[in-house]
Design a protein around this motif. Structure first.
Motif, PDB file in Angstrom:
ATOM      1  N   ILE A  61       5.962  -5.387   0.659  1.00 54.66           N
ATOM      2  CA  ILE A  61       5.794  -4.952   2.051  1.00 54.66           C
ATOM      3  C   ILE A  61       5.940  -3.445   2.151  1.00 54.66           C
ATOM      4  N   GLY A  62       6.971  -2.926   1.471  1.00 56.77           N
ATOM      5  CA  GLY A  62       7.168  -1.471   1.486  1.00 56.77           C
ATOM      6  C   GLY A  62       5.998  -0.721   0.877  1.00 56.77           C
ATOM      7  N   GLU A  63       5.395  -1.284  -0.205  1.00 57.44           N
ATOM      8  CA  GLU A  63       4.264  -0.643  -0.862  1.00 57.44           C
ATOM      9  C   GLU A  63       3.025  -0.651   0.043  1.00 57.44           C
ATOM     10  N   GLY A 100      15.316   4.038   6.553  1.00 50.71           N
ATOM     11  CA  GLY A 100      15.552   4.978   7.629  1.00 50.71           C
ATOM     12  C   GLY A 100      14.447   5.005   8.669  1.00 50.71           C
ATOM     13  N   GLU A 101      13.266   4.439   8.324  1.00 52.59           N
ATOM     14  CA  GLU A 101      12.166   4.422   9.292  1.00 52.59           C
ATOM     15  C   GLU A 101      12.413   3.347  10.347  1.00 52.59           C
ATOM     16  N   LYS A 102      11.829   3.547  11.546  1.00 54.73           N
ATOM     17  CA  LYS A 102      11.953   2.597  12.643  1.00 54.73           C
ATOM     18  C   LYS A 102      10.612   1.884  12.833  1.00 54.73           C
ATOM     19  N   ILE A 112      14.758   0.152   9.299  1.00 56.38           N
ATOM     20  CA  ILE A 112      14.756  -0.301   7.907  1.00 56.38           C
ATOM     21  C   ILE A 112      15.922   0.362   7.183  1.00 56.38           C
ATOM     22  N   ILE A 113      16.847  -0.441   6.711  1.00 55.54           N
ATOM     23  CA  ILE A 113      18.029   0.120   6.026  1.00 55.54           C
ATOM     24  C   ILE A 113      17.905   0.042   4.510  1.00 55.54           C
ATOM     25  N   LYS A 114      16.921  -0.738   4.037  1.00 55.24           N
ATOM     26  CA  LYS A 114      16.773  -0.839   2.584  1.00 55.24           C
ATOM     27  C   LYS A 114      15.411  -1.414   2.233  1.00 55.24           C
TER      28      LYS A 114
END
Length: 366
Positions: free
Chosen positions: A172-174, A181-183, A193-195
């Motif tokens: 998902i991140g990729e 840190g993004e909202k 997003i904390i991690k």
């Protein structure tokens, strides 16, 4: 006439002969007493060493098993408690759970005396499309682990996700180019997003973790959960049968399944740790016993040979002494000593030299 008077004079006159005889007896006695003392000391040392080794092996085994326990925790939860009417084929094929059960089931289980599982984690899981990102994901809601009331608290395998926070999988991140840190928004709700997890090669790479309460509200499942994740305790025998019997007796209307690969790996790792410690102690015990048997065999050969040799040497010296002194024996008879008195002189000499050699041998041997 005092025989011992003649014995003492005989010893003074034949000092070298007496010393050699005493030395022969001393050697035999020293070998015997020394062997006995050494074997006894070796037995005490062996017992002490084995006791120390046993404790060391026990400590090492405990440390190894504890290390294995920590390592195998990385395999994750290996027991899943589901509603009784949940179709397992549906869950395996689609990765979703359609049936639910009351959330208070996890508290009921935690407040029971259950011993076959630990690390209880209530969850809701649903495969859906992230509308704001147009991406298929697995939504995973958790409130954190529930400790068992009758056990000491354990360090959680999975940390709770705070409200308003989100943890996302690698894929998902990729795909969305998201970082910590993004909202973002999910189904109209704001999250931070904390991690972002590293690649795991499992469904986790396409999973979004949020707080259980928020997930229940978003899915319309207030006070309901899909499953309770758990970690089985290491026990002998058919583990899953014991787990099922205990869980269903506490939570009627549920079923429990075991994730075989991770459960088997966990059990085998702990069993191997125990076997390794026991084999180490057994090898040490056998090695000590073998060395002791070798020492006893050597002593059993050395002591008789030394004793027989010393006895033969002393007998030969006495016989030679008698033969060489026939004239002196005749003179002793001429001055009035009987045959038994003359014999007593030689036997008394042998007795005194034997006692002297024995005392010296015991001292040297000890």
């Amino acid at each position: 006439m005092n025989i011992w008077h003649f014995v003492i004079r005989e010893l003074r006159h034949r000092k070298l002969n007496a010393l050699l005889a005493a030395a022969a007896v001393g050697v035999a006695t020293a070998c015997l007493s020394g062997a006995l003392v050494l074997l006894k000391a070796d037995a005490r040392a062996t017992e002490a060493a084995l006791a120390e080794k046993q404790q060391a092996v026990q400590d090492a085994g405990d440390a190894l098993e504890d290390a294995m326990r920590k390592i195998t925790k990385g395999l994750g939860f290996n027991v899943v408690i589901l509603p009784e009417d949940q179709d397992l084929q549906e869950m395996h094929l689609t990765g979703t759970i359609s049936k639910s059960m009351p959330e208070n089931y996890v508290d009921r289980l935690a407040n029971s005396n259950i011993v076959t599982v630990n690390h209880l984690l209530p969850t809701v899981t649903k495969k859906l499309t992230w509308p704001e990102k147009d991406l298929s994901i697995v939504l995973y809601g958790t409130r954190g682990e529930v400790p068992l009331a009758h056990r000491d608290p354990k360090k959680p395998l999975l940390d709770a996700v705070p409200k308003g926070s989100m943890i996302i999988g690698f894929q998902i991140g990729e795909k969305l180019q998201l970082k910590g840190g993004e909202k973002v928004e999910l189904m109209g709700r704001p999250f931070e997003i904390i991690k972002v997890h590293g690649e795991r090669g499992t469904v986790d790479d396409s999973t979004v973790w949020i707080n259980l309460r928020e997930a229940q509200e978003m899915l319309g499942m207030e006070n309901l959960i899909h499953a309770i994740q758990a970690l089985e305790c290491h026990c002998a025998g058919d583990r899953i049968t014991q787990i099922r019997q205990e869980i269903t007796s506490i939570l009627p209307g549920t079923q429990a399944i075991e994730r075989g690969a991770s459960a088997l790996a966990r059990a085998e790792a702990r069993d191997q740790a125990k076997v390794t410690a026991e084999e180490s102690l057994e090898r040490e015990s056998q090695s000590r016993a073998q060395r002791r048997a070798q020492r006893e065999g050597f002593a059993a050969l050395l002591v008789p040979l030394t004793t027989v040799g010393s006895a033969l040497l002393m007998g030969l010296m006495t016989l030679t002494n008698v033969r060489q002194r026939r004239q002196e024996i005749a003179i002793l008879g001429a001055i009035g000593l009987r045959s038994r008195q003359i014999l007593g002189v030689f036997l008394g000499k042998a007795l005194l030299t034997g006692c002297l050699g024995g005392v010296l041998g015991l001292a040297i041997g000890a």
